[in-house]
Design an enzyme around this catalytic site. Structure first.
Site, PDB file in Angstrom:
ATOM      1  N   ASP A  15      15.303  94.758  59.333  1.00 58.62           N
ATOM      2  CA  ASP A  15      16.188  94.859  58.185  1.00 58.62           C
ATOM      3  C   ASP A  15      15.938  96.230  57.551  1.00 58.62           C
ATOM      4  O   ASP A  15      14.896  96.850  57.793  1.00 58.62           O
ATOM      5  CB  ASP A  15      15.872  93.736  57.192  1.00 58.62           C
ATOM      6  CG  ASP A  15      16.625  93.895  55.890  1.00 58.62           C
ATOM      7  OD1 ASP A  15      17.869  93.948  55.925  1.00 58.62           O
ATOM      8  OD2 ASP A  15      15.971  94.007  54.837  1.00 58.62           O
ATOM      9  N   ASP A  17      17.348  97.586  53.802  1.00 60.70           N
ATOM     10  CA  ASP A  17      17.122  97.537  52.351  1.00 60.70           C
ATOM     11  C   ASP A  17      16.019  96.545  52.011  1.00 60.70           C
ATOM     12  O   ASP A  17      16.125  95.358  52.309  1.00 60.70           O
ATOM     13  CB  ASP A  17      18.414  97.133  51.619  1.00 60.70           C
ATOM     14  CG  ASP A  17      19.487  98.189  51.707  1.00 60.70           C
ATOM     15  OD1 ASP A  17      19.183  99.355  51.422  1.00 60.70           O
ATOM     16  OD2 ASP A  17      20.627  97.852  52.069  1.00 60.70           O
TER      17      ASP A  17
END
Length: 328
Positions: A15, A17
């Site tokens: 991932d 952010d």
């Protein structure tokens, strides 16, 4: 390093952010760890629910932070949303886009026609995050959805981690249309499994900060996951996680990939005794001082018993629980 998580899998699905960066600020250790994974022969993939940037722009952003990345390694929820639309619409169909220009590009890339205003020819609405989305955009989408148009959301993340803190995400805008239309969208990105399965190569490990997207997506796709504490979720939310949102491994941040599976595994750890009482998990130190090992033990016990409250027994336990933010 041969037994480190970063070398124990065929591919790592990161991932972005809250895991690799906060907006324009890289999370310390991320460039080095990702480089070490590449050096170990592990495939690196960047899997993001952010639909506001094209893969090339995401790769450029990562390279600017000192993280080697190629556009082909980036998998976005805008790509997943465009794929969902292409599977359900005829070529050339009009799609009303609520989101960034990059989302329009992905819609066009699959042979559909992106538009910004409602008309009788609009067959679908696709919604992704854009900081420029306003009432007028939502109004156009509302008319189309109420008129029977297919509605696809790139993701339903309520918040977006940034260097300034948590800000409204696409899910908050989706909630506004849900309220106005009494309809539910098809969700293309995490936590749905297709985005993860497309990105995975061989035996894959998902690395993320959000239980309801990153970890739930891993569980849905049948993949192992490492949850980190640099983004949205906290020790308290990890302890209370539902089965569909439970990671296998836990680390403070991305540098936890240097540790072994045994070290990071969510399971009872030496040095801590956690006993489930009627309304709290009683915590006693048996020589342990590592707060993360305590959290791994707490999660394992809470998930097994359903008890999520905590109660320290002794000063060492109190200090560790305080460090985790579980008591004042």
């Amino acid at each position: 390093m041969s037994d480190a998580l970063l070398a124990a899998y065929d591919s790592l699905l990161f991932d972005l952010d809250g895991t690799v960066y906060h907006g324009a600020r890289v999370i310390p250790g991320a460039p080095e760890v990702i480089g070490e994974a590449r050096a170990a022969g592990t495939a690196v993939r960047f899997v993001t629910n952010n639909a506001s940037k094209a893969p090339a722009a995401v790769a450029e952003h990562l390279n600017g932070m000192g993280i080697d990345a190629q556009p082909g390694e980036v998998h976005t929820s805008s790509q997943a949303a465009a794929k969902v639309l292409a599977e359900r619409l005829q070529p050339g169909a009009q799609v009303l886009v609520v989101g960034a220009p990059s989302l329009c590009d992905e819609v066009e890339a699959v042979g559909l026609r992106p538009v910004r205003e409602h008309s009788d020819q609009v067959e679908a609405v696709v919604q992704g995050h854009s900081p420029d989305t306003g009432w007028a955009n939502l109004a156009e989408a509302c008319i189309a959805i109420r008129g029977g148009a297919l509605w696809v959301a790139s993701n339903v993340d309520k918040t977006l981690p940034t260097e300034r803190g948590l800000l409204p995400g696409n899910g908050s805008m989706v909630a506004a249309l849900r309220s106005a239309t009494d309809r539910e969208p098809i969700v293309a990105g995490k936590p749905e499994a297709p985005l993860m399965r497309t990105a995975a190569q061989g035996r894959a490990l998902v690395v993320g900060d959000r239980l309801d997207t990153d970890i739930a997506g891993a569980v849905a796709a049948g993949l192992d996951a490492l949850v980190v504490l640099t983004g949205v979720d906290t020790p308290a939310s990890l302890i209370a996680a539902i089965p569909a949102e439970r990671a296998r491994f836990l680390a403070a941040d991305i540098t936890g990939l240097r540790a072994s599976a045994e070290e990071t595994l969510i399971a009872p750890k030496p040095g801590w005794t956690v006993t489930a009482g009627p309304d709290a998990l009683e915590v006693t130190s048996d020589g342990g001082t590592d707060a993360l090992d305590l959290l791994r033990t707490l999660c394992a016990t809470a998930w097994d018993t359903g008890v999520t409250g905590v109660k320290p027994v002794g000063d060492t336990a109190k200090a560790a629980l305080s460090e985790l933010g579980l008591i004042g």
